[in-house]
Design a protein around this motif. Structure first.
Motif, PDB file in Angstrom:
ATOM      1  N   ASP A  10       1.167  -1.327   0.625  1.00  8.27           N
ATOM      2  CA  ASP A  10      -0.193  -0.054   0.059  1.00  8.27           C
ATOM      3  C   ASP A  10       0.367   0.852  -0.357  1.00  8.27           C
ATOM      4  O   ASP A  10       1.721   1.385   0.764  1.00  8.27           O
ATOM      5  CB  ASP A  10      -0.707  -0.200   1.354  1.00  8.27           C
ATOM      6  N   THR A  11       0.409   2.494  -0.716  1.00  8.54           N
ATOM      7  CA  THR A  11       1.598   3.087  -1.065  1.00  8.54           C
ATOM      8  C   THR A  11       1.904   3.707   0.674  1.00  8.54           C
ATOM      9  O   THR A  11       2.939   5.065   0.691  1.00  8.54           O
ATOM     10  CB  THR A  11       0.801   4.640  -2.186  1.00  8.54           C
ATOM     11  N   ASN A  12       0.271   4.050   1.506  1.00  9.90           N
ATOM     12  CA  ASN A  12       0.105   5.488   2.196  1.00  9.90           C
ATOM     13  C   ASN A  12       1.519   4.681   3.513  1.00  9.90           C
ATOM     14  O   ASN A  12       2.044   4.628   3.754  1.00  9.90           O
ATOM     15  CB  ASN A  12      -1.404   5.439   2.783  1.00  9.90           C
ATOM     16  N   GLN A  13       1.069   3.158   3.687  1.00 10.92           N
ATOM     17  CA  GLN A  13       2.645   2.204   4.075  1.00 10.92           C
ATOM     18  C   GLN A  13       3.142   2.138   3.901  1.00 10.92           C
ATOM     19  O   GLN A  13       4.604   2.373   5.145  1.00 10.92           O
ATOM     20  CB  GLN A  13       1.356   0.756   4.385  1.00 10.92           C
ATOM     21  N   LEU A  14       3.911   2.067   2.962  1.00  6.79           N
ATOM     22  CA  LEU A  14       5.411   2.153   2.604  1.00  6.79           C
ATOM     23  C   LEU A  14       5.906   3.449   3.079  1.00  6.79           C
ATOM     24  O   LEU A  14       6.568   3.744   3.225  1.00  6.79           O
ATOM     25  CB  LEU A  14       5.145   2.180   0.866  1.00  6.79           C
ATOM     26  N   ILE A  18       8.473   4.619   4.910  1.00  7.25           N
ATOM     27  CA  ILE A  18       9.726   5.073   4.845  1.00  7.25           C
ATOM     28  C   ILE A  18      10.062   6.229   5.760  1.00  7.25           C
ATOM     29  O   ILE A  18      11.201   6.177   6.177  1.00  7.25           O
ATOM     30  CB  ILE A  18       9.898   5.621   3.511  1.00  7.25           C
ATOM     31  N   VAL A  19       9.382   6.747   6.493  1.00  5.00           N
ATOM     32  CA  VAL A  19       9.345   8.260   7.402  1.00  5.00           C
ATOM     33  C   VAL A  19      10.020   7.379   8.391  1.00  5.00           C
ATOM     34  O   VAL A  19      10.741   8.212   8.678  1.00  5.00           O
ATOM     35  CB  VAL A  19       8.174   8.959   7.364  1.00  5.00           C
ATOM     36  N   GLY A  20      10.112   6.015   8.823  1.00  3.39           N
ATOM     37  CA  GLY A  20       9.875   5.275   9.877  1.00  3.39           C
ATOM     38  C   GLY A  20      11.121   5.474   9.695  1.00  3.39           C
ATOM     39  O   GLY A  20      11.995   5.674  10.982  1.00  3.39           O
ATOM     40  N   PRO A  29      14.912  -3.162   7.553  1.00  2.00           N
ATOM     41  CA  PRO A  29      15.296  -4.240   8.179  1.00  2.00           C
ATOM     42  C   PRO A  29      16.902  -4.634   7.351  1.00  2.00           C
ATOM     43  O   PRO A  29      17.110  -3.606   6.642  1.00  2.00           O
ATOM     44  CB  PRO A  29      14.384  -4.991   6.422  1.00  2.00           C
ATOM     45  N   LYS A  30      17.107  -6.038   8.595  1.00  3.64           N
ATOM     46  CA  LYS A  30      18.437  -6.445   8.150  1.00  3.64           C
ATOM     47  C   LYS A  30      18.158  -7.430   6.678  1.00  3.64           C
ATOM     48  O   LYS A  30      17.590  -8.241   6.428  1.00  3.64           O
ATOM     49  CB  LYS A  30      19.248  -7.330   8.917  1.00  3.64           C
ATOM     50  N   THR A  31      19.236  -8.090   5.767  1.00  2.00           N
ATOM     51  CA  THR A  31      19.474  -8.345   5.091  1.00  2.00           C
ATOM     52  C   THR A  31      20.939  -8.920   5.437  1.00  2.00           C
ATOM     53  O   THR A  31      21.946  -7.877   5.383  1.00  2.00           O
ATOM     54  CB  THR A  31      19.449  -7.561   2.957  1.00  2.00           C
ATOM     55  N   ASP A  32      21.121 -10.600   4.552  1.00  3.61           N
ATOM     56  CA  ASP A  32      21.883 -11.072   5.315  1.00  3.61           C
ATOM     57  C   ASP A  32      22.501 -12.332   4.043  1.00  3.61           C
ATOM     58  O   ASP A  32      21.467 -12.686   3.246  1.00  3.61           O
ATOM     59  CB  ASP A  32      21.839 -11.881   6.675  1.00  3.61           C
ATOM     60  N   ASP A  33      23.293 -11.016   3.249  1.00  7.27           N
ATOM     61  CA  ASP A  33      23.825 -12.064   1.335  1.00  7.27           C
ATOM     62  C   ASP A  33      24.698 -13.285   1.909  1.00  7.27           C
ATOM     63  O   ASP A  33      24.929 -13.949   0.871  1.00  7.27           O
ATOM     64  CB  ASP A  33      23.928 -11.083   0.930  1.00  7.27           C
ATOM     65  N   GLY A  34      24.127 -13.793   3.160  1.00 10.55           N
ATOM     66  CA  GLY A  34      25.136 -15.028   2.915  1.00 10.55           C
ATOM     67  C   GLY A  34      27.014 -15.236   2.818  1.00 10.55           C
ATOM     68  O   GLY A  34      27.426 -16.302   2.966  1.00 10.55           O
ATOM     69  N   LYS A  35      27.628 -13.937   2.739  1.00  9.82           N
ATOM     70  CA  LYS A  35      28.990 -13.959   2.317  1.00  9.82           C
ATOM     71  C   LYS A  35      29.620 -13.361   3.629  1.00  9.82           C
ATOM     72  O   LYS A  35      28.700 -13.138   5.050  1.00  9.82           O
ATOM     73  CB  LYS A  35      29.308 -12.715   1.601  1.00  9.82           C
TER      74      LYS A  35
END
Length: 78
Positions: A10-14, A18-20, A29-35
């Motif tokens: 949803d555009t409003n939730q997005l 982003i503001v948050g 969100p944490k991303t783990d590329d596995g390297k």
């Protein structure tokens, strides 16, 4: 390959998400590329040495031939 968390559709939730994140209210969100960071550092170190080491091993004639082939490939398109 690990899945990354999805953003709100949803555009409003997005926009609120982003503001948050921008204001620090919501943790991104944490991303783990596995390297492995150590392996990445070693690969980077080797990559930095590669071109210079190759250049030092080549004779002037070999460098000239490589440059000639590269120029030919570049100008072949036109």
């Amino acid at each position: 390959m690990a899945k990354t968390p999805k953003r709100p559709r949803d555009t409003n939730q997005l926009a609120a998400f982003i503001v948050g994140v921008a204001t620090g209210e919501v943790e991104p969100p944490k991303t783990d590329d596995g390297k492995d960071p150590a392996a990445v550092a070693l690969g980077r170190k080797g990559g930095l040495k590669g071109g210079k080491a190759r250049f030092e091993k080549l004779t002037p004639d070999q460098r000239s031939e490589i440059a000639r082939v590269a120029a030919s490939a570049r100008w072949k398109k036109f």
